[in-house]
Enzyme design. Structure first.
Site, PDB file in Angstrom:
ATOM      1  N   GLU A  49      28.724   1.843 -36.666  1.00  0.00           N
ATOM      2  CA  GLU A  49      28.914   3.225 -37.088  1.00  0.00           C
ATOM      3  C   GLU A  49      28.319   3.299 -38.473  1.00  0.00           C
ATOM      4  O   GLU A  49      28.419   2.375 -39.239  1.00  0.00           O
ATOM      5  CB  GLU A  49      30.395   3.621 -37.182  1.00  0.00           C
ATOM      6  CG  GLU A  49      31.021   3.895 -35.870  1.00  0.00           C
ATOM      7  CD  GLU A  49      32.488   4.300 -36.014  1.00  0.00           C
ATOM      8  OE1 GLU A  49      32.867   4.873 -37.050  1.00  0.00           O
ATOM      9  OE2 GLU A  49      33.244   4.022 -35.085  1.00  0.00           O
TER      10      GLU A  49
ATOM     11  N   GLU B  56      37.403  -1.071 -35.023  1.00  0.00           N
ATOM     12  CA  GLU B  56      38.082  -0.913 -36.317  1.00  0.00           C
ATOM     13  C   GLU B  56      39.535  -1.361 -36.292  1.00  0.00           C
ATOM     14  O   GLU B  56      40.377  -0.828 -37.018  1.00  0.00           O
ATOM     15  CB  GLU B  56      37.977   0.547 -36.799  1.00  0.00           C
ATOM     16  CG  GLU B  56      36.532   0.970 -36.996  1.00  0.00           C
ATOM     17  CD  GLU B  56      36.365   2.393 -37.502  1.00  0.00           C
ATOM     18  OE1 GLU B  56      37.364   3.024 -37.866  1.00  0.00           O
ATOM     19  OE2 GLU B  56      35.209   2.853 -37.544  1.00  0.00           O
TER      20      GLU B  56
END
Ligand code: NAG
Ligand code: NAG
Ligand code: NAG
Ligand code: NAG
Length: 341
Positions: free
Chosen positions: A279, A187
Site C-alpha cells: 500500500e 497490517e
C-alpha cells in the site's frame, strides 16, 4: 602476537561472511513456491515477478475505477489492480452482493494482474451501528486469542465458516485461471484490526489456519501468499509466505525509496523472498529506484484521495511515474500474463 593475528583473522572471516551474505542476498533472490501443488498460472506470474526484480517496478492501484482514472489521466493502465473481499464477510449479510470478483475477472481479461486483500468484518458483528467497520479492533469484541485456543468454540467455528465463504469466491478466480496476489490479515502488527489486536501469536495462528484451509481443504492453487509485516515476531515463516510486503505511508510528497524498510523486509525473508510495497500513498520516484539497490517489486497506491487529491501525488508526478521506462504498466506486461482463456 598470535592471538592478535587470530583476532585479525576472525575479524576477516566475519567480514567475508557478511560480504557473502550480502552477495547471497543479491544473487539468490529467487522465490521458491511455498505450496508445491500450484497452478501453472501462479507459477508463470511468480516467475515473471522474479525475473523483473531490480529491472523495474510494477505499478499498482487499488480499485478498478481508480485504475480507469489513471488511464484517463496518463494514457496507460497500471499493471496491477487491487480488490477487496470485504463485502463477502458473512457479518455484512450481503448475500453475495459484491461485484469485486466480477471486476477482477474483467481486469484479468484486459491482461492485468489481480491482487486481493480482505477487510474481514469480525464474524460476530451483529446489529451494531459500526457493523460496516467491524474489521477495526475498536468496533468489535471478537477475541481472536480465545478463538484460536478453543477449537470447539463458537468463535472458532465462525472463523471456519467465513473462510469457507471466501474460498468459494477465490475458487471462481481459480476456475477462470486467474492467479491472485493474496494479502490476507494485512497490517496485523498495527493492532488496529481485530486479527492483530491480541499480538503476534494468535495472528500467526489465524494466518496459518487460513493458509491450511484454503490450500488443503479447499484446494486453492492459484494464490500467491503475500504477508504484510517486516517484523520478525509477526512473521508466519518461509513455508507460508511467497512475498513479503510493507505498507508505506510516508509524509505526503516524500518520494524517497524507503530503503531501510526495504532492507528490513528483505532480510526477514532471508533474501529469498520478493518484497513489495503493498500500500502506498506517495509513489516512490522510479528514477531514484532505478539508481538504487532498492528493488520493490510493485507499488500500490491506495484508493481515492491518495491517488487523486494532488497532495500525496501531483497529477504531473503521476504522469511522470506512469510514463517512466522503469515503471511496468499494463501495456508492458508480457503475453504470458495476458492469456485469453
Ligand atoms: C461493498 O458494497 C458496498 C455496497 O454495495 C459498496 O458501496 C462498496 O463499494 C463495496 N466495497 C467493496 C470494497 O467492495
Ligand atoms: C454465494 O456465492 C457462493 C459462490 O458463488 C455460492 O456457493 C453461494 O450459494 C452464494 N450464496 C448465496 C446466498 O447466493
Ligand atoms: C536506469 O538508469 C540507467 C542509467 O542512468 C539508464 O541507462 C536506464 O535506461 C534506466 N533504466 C530504466 C528502465 O529506466
Ligand atoms: C510489514 C509491514 O509492512 N508491515 C506493515 C503493514 O502495514 C502497517 C501499516 O501500514 C505497517 O505499520 C507495518 O509495518
Amino acid at each position: 602476537m598470535i592471538s592478535y593475528l587470530l583476532q585479525r583473522k576472525s575479524k576477516l572471516v566475519y567480514f567475508c561472511v557478511i560480504i557473502l551474505f550480502i552477495l547471497g542476498l543479491q544473487q539468490s533472490s529467487h522465490t521458491e513456491l511455498v505450496n508445491t501443488e500450484t497452478s501453472s498460472e501462479k507459477n508463470e506470474l511468480l516467475n515473471y515477478l522474479n525475473q523483473m526484480e531490480g529491472k523495474g517496478i510494477l505499478s499498482g492501484q487499488q480499485e478498478l475505477y481508480n485504475a480507469e482514472w489513471i488511464k484517463t489521466n496518463t494514457g496507460v493502465y497500471p499493471a496491477i489492480v487491487g480488490f477487496d473481499l470485504y463485502n463477502y464477510s458473512s457479518a455484512l449479510k450481503l448475500e453475495n452482493n459484491s461485484d469485486q470478483i466480477e471486476q477482477a475477472i474483467q481486469w484479468h481479461k484486459k491482461g492485468g494482474i489481480v491482487t486481493f486483500c480482505w477487510h474481514w468484518v469480525a464474524p460476530n458483528m451483529k446489529f451494531s451501528v459500526h457493523r460496516e467497520q467491524g474489521y477495526y479492533s475498536k468496533y468489535t469484541n471478537f477475541d481472536i486469542a480465545y478463538a484460536m485456543d478453543h477449537h470447539h468454540s463458537r468463535e472458532y467455528l465462525m472463523l471456519l465458516k467465513d473462510i469457507g465463504l471466501i474460498a468459494d469466491q477465490l475458487k471462481r478466480l481459480q476456475v477462470a485461471h486467474i492467479p491472485v496476489l493474496f494479502r490476507p490479515l494485512h497490517e496485523a502488527e498495527g493492532g488496529w484490526f481485530w486479527w492483530g489486536s491480541k499480538g503476534p501469536k494468535p495472528a500467526i495462528k489465524l494466518y496459518k489456519l487460513l493458509y491450511n484451509q484454503l490450500t488443503y481443504k479447499y484446494k486453492l492453487n492459484n494464490l500467491i501468499w503475500v504477508w504484510n509485516s517486516s517484523s520478525p515476531v509477526w512473521y508466519p515463516g518461509d513455508r507460508y509466505v511467497d512475498i513479503i510486503s510493507y505498507d508505506s505511508y510516508p509524509q505526503a510528497g516524500d518520494t524517497g525509496t524507503v530503503e531501510s524498510e526495504y532492507l528490513k523486509t528483505k532480510i526477514l525473508g532471508h533474501g529469498q523472498k520478493l518484497v513489495a510495497m503493498s500500500e502506498n500513498s506517495t509513489i516512490p520516484d522510479p528514477n531514484k529506484l532505478n539508481e538504487s539497490d532498492v528493488n520493490w517489486i510493485w507499488f500500490m497506491t491506495w484508493r481515492d484521495n491518495f491517488l487523486t487529491d494532488g497532495k500525496y501525488n501531483s497529477l504531473e508526478y503521476i504522469r511522470m511515474v506512469y510514463n517512466n521506462p522503469y515503471v511496468i504498466t499494463l501495456d508492458k506486461l508480457p503475453n504470458v500474463i495476458k492469456k485469453d482463456h
